[in-house]
Design a protein around this motif. Structure first.
Motif, PDB file in Angstrom:
ATOM      1  N   LEU A   1       0.826  -1.206   0.000  1.00 56.52           N
ATOM      2  CA  LEU A   1       0.000   0.000   0.000  1.00 56.52           C
ATOM      3  C   LEU A   1       0.864   1.261   0.000  1.00 56.52           C
ATOM      4  CD1 LEU A   1      -2.775  -1.067   2.542  1.00 56.52           C
ATOM      5  CD2 LEU A   1      -3.072  -0.679   0.088  1.00 56.52           C
ATOM      6  N   ALA A   2       1.948   1.227   0.791  1.00 53.97           N
ATOM      7  CA  ALA A   2       2.842   2.378   0.838  1.00 53.97           C
ATOM      8  C   ALA A   2       3.511   2.614  -0.508  1.00 53.97           C
ATOM      9  CB  ALA A   2       3.898   2.174   1.928  1.00 53.97           C
TER      10      ALA A   2
ATOM     11  N   ALA B   1       2.341   1.652  -3.451  1.00 50.44           N
ATOM     12  CA  ALA B   1       1.309   2.102  -4.378  1.00 50.44           C
ATOM     13  C   ALA B   1       1.078   3.596  -4.218  1.00 50.44           C
ATOM     14  CB  ALA B   1       0.017   1.328  -4.134  1.00 50.44           C
ATOM     15  N   ASP B   2       1.045   4.059  -2.976  1.00 54.06           N
ATOM     16  CA  ASP B   2       0.853   5.485  -2.720  1.00 54.06           C
ATOM     17  C   ASP B   2       2.027   6.305  -3.249  1.00 54.06           C
ATOM     18  OD1 ASP B   2      -0.602   7.711  -1.350  1.00 54.06           O
ATOM     19  OD2 ASP B   2       1.219   7.753  -0.135  1.00 54.06           O
ATOM     20  N   GLU B   3       3.245   5.825  -3.005  1.00 51.32           N
ATOM     21  CA  GLU B   3       4.435   6.545  -3.453  1.00 51.32           C
ATOM     22  C   GLU B   3       4.513   6.639  -4.978  1.00 51.32           C
ATOM     23  OE1 GLU B   3       7.450   7.941  -1.704  1.00 51.32           O
ATOM     24  OE2 GLU B   3       5.728   8.208  -0.391  1.00 51.32           O
TER      25      GLU B   3
ATOM     26  N   GLY C   1       1.942   6.627  -6.946  1.00 52.78           N
ATOM     27  CA  GLY C   1       0.741   7.260  -7.481  1.00 52.78           C
ATOM     28  C   GLY C   1      -0.292   6.308  -8.032  1.00 52.78           C
TER      29      GLY C   1
ATOM     30  N   GLU D   1      -3.756   4.529  -7.844  1.00 50.80           N
ATOM     31  CA  GLU D   1      -5.060   4.651  -7.198  1.00 50.80           C
ATOM     32  C   GLU D   1      -5.661   3.261  -7.008  1.00 50.80           C
ATOM     33  OE1 GLU D   1      -7.671   7.320  -9.159  1.00 50.80           O
ATOM     34  OE2 GLU D   1      -6.256   9.007  -9.130  1.00 50.80           O
TER      35      GLU D   1
END
Length: 282
Positions: A92-93, A95-97, A99, A101
């Motif tokens: 998840l981290a 994926a966030d870094e 970008g 969604e």
């Protein structure tokens, strides 16, 4: 009050010895420059894991930020300063870094697929994804293994993801566990950052003062620099703490230089400093 007022006393624009990593104060000692070169060469090669270790306070986070600042737009970077994550949290981290969604309740295999597709898109756009993990010795072994599995993704030419681990020496013991032996075999480049030498410490003190705006002669006497080296063993973070306290003492005494006395008193006020016995200093 003394902490705020010693800056104009020494003609400084800002505190010269803060402990928050600041790339504008980066000092190119031999160890840091070699480590920087190792990481940049390893990233250019496009293969495997990269490992940088060093004792507490030797500047690993600062080095990590220097590397990040030096990379061009042909790299897509993810920075994880706190790796206390389980395998899902890691994905998840990342994926966030990068970008990506994703839905809140996304399943594990869908998460990996979404992340894989994002890495492929970056690759097709001519960008190299790189993950920088600070304090990597804190990562759980299953999380490390999940990171290795993700790094298996590759095209016919090269890996889709590179990983740079920054950690304390405990990271080496962590990686010695049988469950992560495959990851250990994929570390193609590594470097151990050592503390400053006495000569480097003298230049380090002068460099940080100059960056902070000082334009005069030597502030720290040769005996004071020697004592700081003895007390800190050349660890930059400890050097910063003692040098800051010594400047406060010099300001309070109305002098424009730091001598052996101020250096000794600063060490006596710092629990983590090693005290060299100078019995005549009171």
């Amino acid at each position: 009050m003394a902490e705020a007022m010693y800056q104009p006393h020494f003609g400084l624009r800002e505190p010269p010895f803060g402990i928050t990593p600041d790339t504008s104060f980066a000092f190119e000692c031999r160890g840091h420059q070699e480590a920087l070169n190792v990481v940049l060469v390893a990233l250019e090669s496009g293969e495997g894991f990269i490992k940088i270790t060093g004792d507490v306070g030797t500047g690993k986070t600062l080095l990590c930020r220097r590397v990040l600042a030096s990379l061009g737009n042909d790299y897509a970077t993810a920075y994880l300063p706190n790796p206390l994550l389980d395998s899902r949290g890691l994905m998840l981290a990342l994926a966030d870094e990068f970008g990506v969604e994703i839905a809140v309740n996304i399943e594990g295999h869908q998460l990996v697929r979404a992340l894989t597709q994002a890495l492929l898109r970056l690759n097709l756009a001519g960008r190299r994804p790189v993950v920088f993990i600070d304090e990597a010795q804190a990562m759980a072994l299953p999380t490390l293994e999940a990171l290795r599995l993700l790094s298996n993704l590759e095209t016919e030419k090269h890996k889709l993801l590179q990983v740079v681990l920054f950690g304390q020496p405990e990271l080496d013991r962590h990686l010695a566990a049988p469950s992560v032996r495959q990851l250990r075999q994929r570390i193609t480049f590594e470097y151990r950052i050592e503390a400053l030498t006495l000569r480097e410490l003298r230049h380090y003190l002068a460099h940080r003062l100059q960056v902070a705006g000082y334009s005069g002669g030597h502030v720290f006497s040769a005996p004071a620099a020697w004592y700081l080296f003895r007390a800190t063993r050349g660890v930059p973070r400890l050097v910063n703490i003692l040098a800051h306290k010594a400047l406060i003492l010099a300001y309070a005494e109305g002098t424009d230089h730091v001598g052996l006395r101020q250096a000794c008193l600063a060490a006596r006020d710092t629990a983590s400093a090693r005290r060299a016995l100078i019995p005549w200093v009171v």
